[in-house]
Design an enzyme around this catalytic site. Sequence first.
Site, PDB file in Angstrom:
ATOM      1  N   CYS A 211     -84.286  82.424 -47.264  1.00 19.66           N
ATOM      2  CA  CYS A 211     -85.303  81.502 -47.767  1.00 19.66           C
ATOM      3  C   CYS A 211     -84.954  81.034 -49.184  1.00 19.66           C
ATOM      4  CB  CYS A 211     -86.692  82.145 -47.732  1.00 19.66           C
ATOM      5  SG  CYS A 211     -86.767  83.780 -48.477  1.00 19.66           S
ATOM      6  N   HIS A 453     -90.433  86.339 -50.790  1.00 18.62           N
ATOM      7  CA  HIS A 453     -90.186  85.103 -50.048  1.00 18.62           C
ATOM      8  C   HIS A 453     -90.099  83.943 -51.035  1.00 18.62           C
ATOM      9  CE1 HIS A 453     -90.197  82.289 -46.773  1.00 18.62           C
ATOM     10  NE2 HIS A 453     -91.269  81.684 -47.232  1.00 18.62           N
TER      11      HIS A 453
END
Length: 1107
Positions: A211, A453
Amino acid sequence: MEDVIDEKQQGAPVMEVEETISVTDHAAFAAKHMPDLGHEVADFQVSTWKLAKWRTLEKKLTGPHFACGGHNWRVLLFPSGNSNAPPNEAVSIYLDYADPQNAPKGWHACAQFALVMSNPQDPTNFVVSHAHHRFTAEECDWGFTRFHDLRKLFNPGERGKGPIIDNDDTLITVFVRVLVDPTGVLWHNFMHYDSKAETGYVGLKNQGATCYMNSLLQSLYCTRAFRKAVYQIPTEEDTPSQSVALALQRVFYNLQTSDQAVGTNELTRSFGWTSLDSFMQHDVQEFNRVLQEKLEAKMKGTAADGAITKLFVGKMKSYIKCVNVDYESSRGEDFYDIQLNVKGMKNLAESFKDYIAVETLEGENKYMAEGYGLQDAKKGVIFETFPDVLHLQLKRFEYDIQKDAMVKINDRHEFPFEIDLEPYLSETADRSVSHLYRLHGVLVHSGDLHGGHYFALIKPDRQTRWLKFDDDRVTPVTDKEVLDENYGGDGGQLNGIVPVSQRNQVRAARRMTNAYMLVYIRDSAIDNILAPFMEADTPAHLKQRLEDERVQQEAKKREREEQHLYLTAKVISDKSFTEHQGFDLATFDDKNWPPSDLATFRVLKLETYLTFKGRVAKHFGIPEQHIRLWVLVNRQNKTVRPDTFVPENEPTLTVEQVRNNMAARQTDLRLYVDIWEPSPTKAIAPFTDVSAHHIMVFLKYFDVQKQTLFGVSKVYVPRTSKVGDLQGVICEKMRWAPQTPIKLYEEIKPGMIELMKPKSTFTQSEIQDGDIICFQSEITEKEILEFEQQGLCPTPVQFYDFLQNRVLIHFRPRDEEKDQEEFDLVLSKKMNYETLANKVGERLKHEPIKLRFTSSTAQGMPKAPLKRALNQSVWDIIQPSYLAAQPSILFYERLDVSIIELETKRSIKIIWTGVHNKEEAALPFLLPKTNTIHDLADQVLKNVKLSPESTGKIRIFAITKDGRHQEVFSPSEMLGNLPDVEIFAEEVSREELEARSEDKVINVFHYSRDPARSHGVPFRFVAKMGEKFIDTKKRLQERIAVSDKEIAKYRFALIQSAGFKQPTYLEDDDVVYDHKFAADDVLGLDHVDKSGRSRGLGAEKAIVIKG
């Protein structure tokens, strides 16, 4: 204290009773029972429904319609509960979207609501529940299956209040706020969400932990001038898996044209990454720098040359300026990004002010100015130019002195949509261009130091709204989601005011999500940098290449979708039979051996057999009437043999019928092509010379000398003829002398190979179509004994046993040296360790006792070395995987001593770094455990090439855990006592060996951005009295042998252990020698890690991009 005494004397204070708000006071009731969710209210309405004779109500009924926010609503009531709840226990009440069938396609409404049941005479006597929901055609009602216990509604309430259902009557009131949905995705569940249709953009698939890469790639993709520059790199002749430039071009093109999220596997393969690398999270800034360096090199000499510098590179100046005399020392350097402090800074402006803050050098800290002596001076950094695209790295990860560890800084830090950077420019900077910058992207990290994330918030151009790029999903966002929700800290909640019971949880989650990297673009350059992308901007070769691939992929997809209409036919020929060494006529499903390479056809199930037969004849180049196809079946004894030929008297017979009727237990259709050979003397029709009284038998020859067993041919024999009659046929086919004695064996099944009786008929021997007979020329008892003594198979019986137990093993050298080869050997599972070693020794021409083997993991990596055990079988050693038919892997090492002697020795690998602190070689040694470091040094010297001006001295050392120091081993230390750590050796420099008594020998180490993130190998260096750092740096450059271009990217700092002080970065006029070095103080070289050898606090594997 007096207040406390008074309170005790007067007794406990009277508890205030909260006043109950009436249901009829709509505004006050809604304010109390419907929390503010932080969204704009489009409309607010209240509807009341009076219900009489509760006990006689139907099982399901709806209330009156009412309008709110341009939508019609009603209450849906189940007086005795709906089907999902036990009857007569709880009331079920829902807010229902009235008449969704007539609503416009794709409609939705975001509503917050409260459902209330109250006593008809007392509006302060009620029960209430509230919720919010995105109403759609799929979910057009929402509410409470267990709104309230039905029995309690009939019972009187507390403090003398009556029941909610009083005399079988009650009131249901619904409060509805329809909220403005500025993004169109408020409370969306994202089922059936289409990023392309909603935003015009698509996401990137996450490979596991990529990510961080996805967020940066989307930012670079939306920087259209960068995308155009990447497209200008010539890649026509490149291979995507080996070219970063081409792989990135393909990702960008797919982002432009695809309707679905785009994969990045090809790109990471071009980086040289394995699947494991894709599951390791890295730093966005480090990844950006390494990628930019790689692309910059690819752009050299092309139309894109200089594009990265033009877009992303600015200039700053480090200076020391004397206060009382006219003297200034300064050094300019390029920057690709700016790292700004977050800790203690309220906003971006404060971070910039902190960055250019001036330090005063006075008192004991005066500056030694050349020609002026000690002077008061100002020391600082100032910006000369800012690039058009400015990357700002917010330092969210820092070293915490108290915790002695890296931590994430989640403090609130505000940043604006636009910022004027002119105040941070030097006096001599060009101010003719605007320095007003607009926010273009926010890269966000949600999580802590150990993981989390990343996603990106990007405004692709002036006209497009802000979008959130979260891996494979792209959604519109509000300005509040861009700024407020990513400042960090405790200020504000994600979704406005929330119930008290939830506030702490929401805050905890909130603190972990904040901006990590900001992208600003110069306002005056936005229209150029984010100019609309034209068709001509995409290289024609790239479009054509991807279009061709798309057509191929669609064909493959169509083939997969139509697979149920087809079956696969595999055809054995006489040629493939003669090349087959194994059981049956071919290998199909052997886990220890690859399948045979057979002619394979993809056939429509409804294709007629005769049409298919024509295709087979054409493939083999034989007239159609000269062949017939036999169907192979799975016999009960686990063999696969031809059973009967396919009849040709039914023109409508399909291939599927052939398989289903003649080979019912098979997925594929397995066939043998029987080729008729015309007689040179008689003109007869094909196959008319073969009757039902004949049997088709296959012959195999076991060559005892070559130790091979291959197919010879098939023959037709009369059922009543004798087995011995085959002798003449065999001698003719093998061109042997007539009457050559042979022995015949029937291959019944693996483990059952039986000698045949020559005088028995084929019928008596129970031979049928498709059976296999193996023959060998007869050998004497003496020859049999000689073959056995050599470990060879004297008869087919033993050789078939070998075939049944054979395994293919792939041998790899444990140490990858140039003269070491990889090879395959076919061995028997029954062989012991000694035989294995003998076979490998014979192949390598190396004494078997001086070979050491290591088994492998499922991923093909070496495990622990094998111990020599005579009763251990090959099967025990390889411990095969049953996942896929792939060779087992064993690693081997050529030793100078026997493995028996090895037990008294120590295996050591020395990493040689030479005199220039570069990892030049890995040197393996096997030495007696009683040898010393001095003996090891002698061995190293024999295996390395020293520098021309060498002192002939080397140092052997390990590295401390923090990566900053060498732990030098004593020459007298025995090898058997060495710790199990990486061991290094370096050439001691002449400068160090000849250092004067007044010189200082200091420790130097490598790190990246933070001293806690060390890498590479530390080394020792001589600091000279009075030497300015500009000259020290030249000696350092010579010591580590890096180019002028590379050394310009280095920063140099004194790292002090006492008090965990921040690094003191050195200027050209500083004197390293003057620092009072404590035991653990070191000189640090701050540069990007290209060694792949990271360690220290928060260390992670360095990012390496190879392609």
